[in-house]
Design an enzyme around this catalytic site. Sequence first.
Site, PDB file in Angstrom:
ATOM      1  CD  GLU A   1       3.220   8.813  -0.080  1.00  0.00           C
ATOM      2  OE1 GLU A   1       2.148   9.173  -0.626  1.00  0.00           O
ATOM      3  OE2 GLU A   1       3.503   7.623   0.124  1.00  0.00           O
TER       4      GLU A   1
ATOM      5  CG  HIS B   1       2.553   4.914  -4.154  1.00  0.00           C
ATOM      6  ND1 HIS B   1       3.698   5.655  -3.979  1.00  0.00           N
ATOM      7  CD2 HIS B   1       1.648   5.436  -3.288  1.00  0.00           C
ATOM      8  CE1 HIS B   1       3.488   6.589  -3.063  1.00  0.00           C
ATOM      9  NE2 HIS B   1       2.244   6.480  -2.632  1.00  0.00           N
TER      10      HIS B   1
ATOM     11  CD  GLU C   1      -2.540   4.600  -2.759  1.00  0.00           C
ATOM     12  OE1 GLU C   1      -1.526   3.858  -2.741  1.00  0.00           O
ATOM     13  OE2 GLU C   1      -2.711   5.519  -1.940  1.00  0.00           O
TER      14      GLU C   1
END
Lengths: 348, 310
Positions: B250, B199, B196
Site C-alpha cells: 500500500e 497496484h 490503483e
Amino acid sequence: MQPSQTHQVQFTGNAKTFFGIWIVNILLSIVTLGVYSAWAKVRTKRYFAQNTVIDGRHFDYHATGGQIFAARVIMVLALIPFMIPFVNLVAIIVLLFAFPWLLNRSIAFNARMTSFSRVRFGFEGSYGRSFLVFMLFPLLSVFTLYLAYPFVARAVHRYTIGGHRYGTARFAFDSGVGPFYKAFLLAVGWAVLALVVGFVAIGGMQLFEEMAYASATGVNPDPAIMVRFGLLYVVFFAAILPAAFIYQAFLRNAVYENTTLEGGVRFRSTVTPVQLIWIAISSAVVAVLTLGLMLPWARVRLARYLAQNTQVLATGSLDEFVGTEAAKVTALGDAYTDIEGIDLGVAI
Amino acid sequence: MARLQDHDGNLLTDGVPLGIEQIPGGPLLVELPGDWQFEAAPGSDVSTLPGPRKGRRLSRAEAWHPRLALVVGLCLFAAFAIWRWGLSVLVAVAMWVTPESVVKVIDAGNMAVIDRTFADDSRTSAARQKEVQAIFARLREQAPPAPWGEYRLLFRDMPAIGPNAFAMPGGTVVVTDQLLERFDDPDVIAGVLGHELAHVSERHVLAQLYRAGTSYLLVTLIAGDPGPLLQDMLREGNLLLSLSYSRHHEAEADRLGVATATAAGYDGVALARFFEALEEDFGADGPSWLSTHPAHGDRIERIRDMAGSQ
C-alpha cells in the site's frame, strides 16, 4: 476359554533420538524447498511406529517418500481447476462425488502401509457407506442442530474400524450411543459454561455497548476496553480448547473399549482430559520458550502418554495370534495386499 | 554370508543379507533371503555382517552428536534465507510463468462475482464518467505498462463498499459511485487512480496471492505436524507477516501513484486529502499490525513528505 492376558503398549522412543531425525528432516526440507518433506514424513512415521511396542513386537510403516511425493504432486495439480472461476464450480461438484472414494483410498493406504510384527493392516471400504457416514449423516445432523451428532460419530467409527483388518482378522466396533453422548455433552457443556462465566466476569454486554458507542461516535475507545476485548479472546480459547480435549479423551476411551479384533483381542484406553490438556498446554509453552527446539520432546511425550494409557487384551498369547495371522497372509500371497494397484495416499 | 537358525539350531535361511537398516532409536533390522527378517538386540555389533546398509548416511547424520548444533544453526539460517530471499524468488518465478490468459480470466471471474453479489450498475452520469475516463487516460500514459493485458476503468454502484477504488491483476480498475460523489476534485481522483494503477503495474495482487500460498505451503511442509495449538500459532503468525507485506505494498502504491499523477499534470499529493476525508467519515482504524493497510495518519504524513521532497 483361556484367561485373558493384558499387554501394556510401550513407547520406546525418546526426545534425544527423535531430535536428530526431526532437525535433519527440517534442514533437508528447507534446502529442497519442501520436496524432502514427503520423505521426512515417512521417516517420522517410521520412528513412531517402530518405537510403539506390544509384547516385544513393534509396528512399522512401509510407504516410500516417492509415493507420498507423487500423491502431493497430484493434489497440487488437482487444485488448479479450483482457482479458475466457473470451472471451479464443476470441480467442486466432482470433488463432492469423489470425496467418499478419496477417503476410502486414503484410509486404505495408511492401513496397508502399517504393519505390526511384519503383518500388514488393511482396509476395505465401500463407496456407499463412506458417502453416508462422511457426507450425508454429518449434513443431516446440521438440521438437528448437531444434537444427533453423536450418532454420526458412532457411525463413522463403526464404518472405519469395521473396515480394518490385521492380516486376515477383522476389526469390529459396536457400542451403544451413550458413551458418544457423554463425550459430546461434557465437551459442549464445558464450552458453554466457560463462555457464559467468562463473558459475565468480563462484563461482555457492557463491553459491546461501549464498542458500539465508540464506533458510532468516532471516539477512540479507551485502551482498557481493548484489554478487556483481548480477555474475551482468552475466554474463547479457554472454552473451546479444553472442550476439544474432553471430547477426544472420552471418545478414545469409549472407542477402544468397544473395539474387538477377530481372534479374541480387545483394547483399553485410560486417557483423561485433564492430563491431555496439561500435556498440550505445557508442551506448547515449552516449545515457544525454546523457539521450537523442544518440539520433538513434546511429540515424544504425547506418544509416551498415549502408549502408557493403552492396553491390548488377548485371550491366549499374542505370539500365537500374530503367528497365525502371518501364516494366513503368507498362504494367501502378496497379491491380496497389492491387488488394488496404485495408491493415492491422500493424507486426510 | 549370514545364517539364521532357530532355538534348536535348525537352519531357517542363509545368504547375503538384502539390507541392514536402523533408524536412530529404532530396532536394527536385517533383511534376509526368503522374506526373513532378523531383529538384532539393541546394541548388537553387526559390523562384520555383509550386505547393503540402507540409509546409513542419513542415520549417521541424525544420531545424537554435538554436530547437531551445526544442523540447528543451518536450519535457522536457511529459514531466514527462505523468508528473506527464497520466497521472493519463488513468487517471481510463479509470476513469470503465469500466462496472460489466466490473469484475464481472474479479472473476468472476479468482476462477474462482484457484479452478482454487491455491485449495481453505475448511476454516475455519462458526462462525469467521460471526465474520469479522461483523467484515467492521462494517467495511463504516464504509468508503466500493465504486465498482463490492458488498463481499463469501470464504474459501479457499491453502497456496501463506500467511497473506494480497487484494482485487479489484469489491469481492471473499479471506482465506486460513492467515491465520485464524495470527491469532486480531479486531483484527488487522479491520486486514487494513480494508486490503483501502481497496484497493477507492480503486480501486487498476484504477488500477495502467491506469497501467501507459498509461505503457507512451506510452513505446512517444513513444520510438518507440530501438534495441536502450535499448528494454529504458526499459521496465525504467518498471516500477520503477510499483513505487513500488504501494508508495504500500500505504501509503495501511494508513492508510485502520487508520482504518476504528478507526471500526468495533477497535484498527486491530493491523495492525502482522500485519506483525511476517510478518517473524518469513518474514524481512525484499529491497531496497524492487524491491518492490511497502513494507518491513515501515517499515509497522510508520508504523502505530504513526498510533496516536500519533490
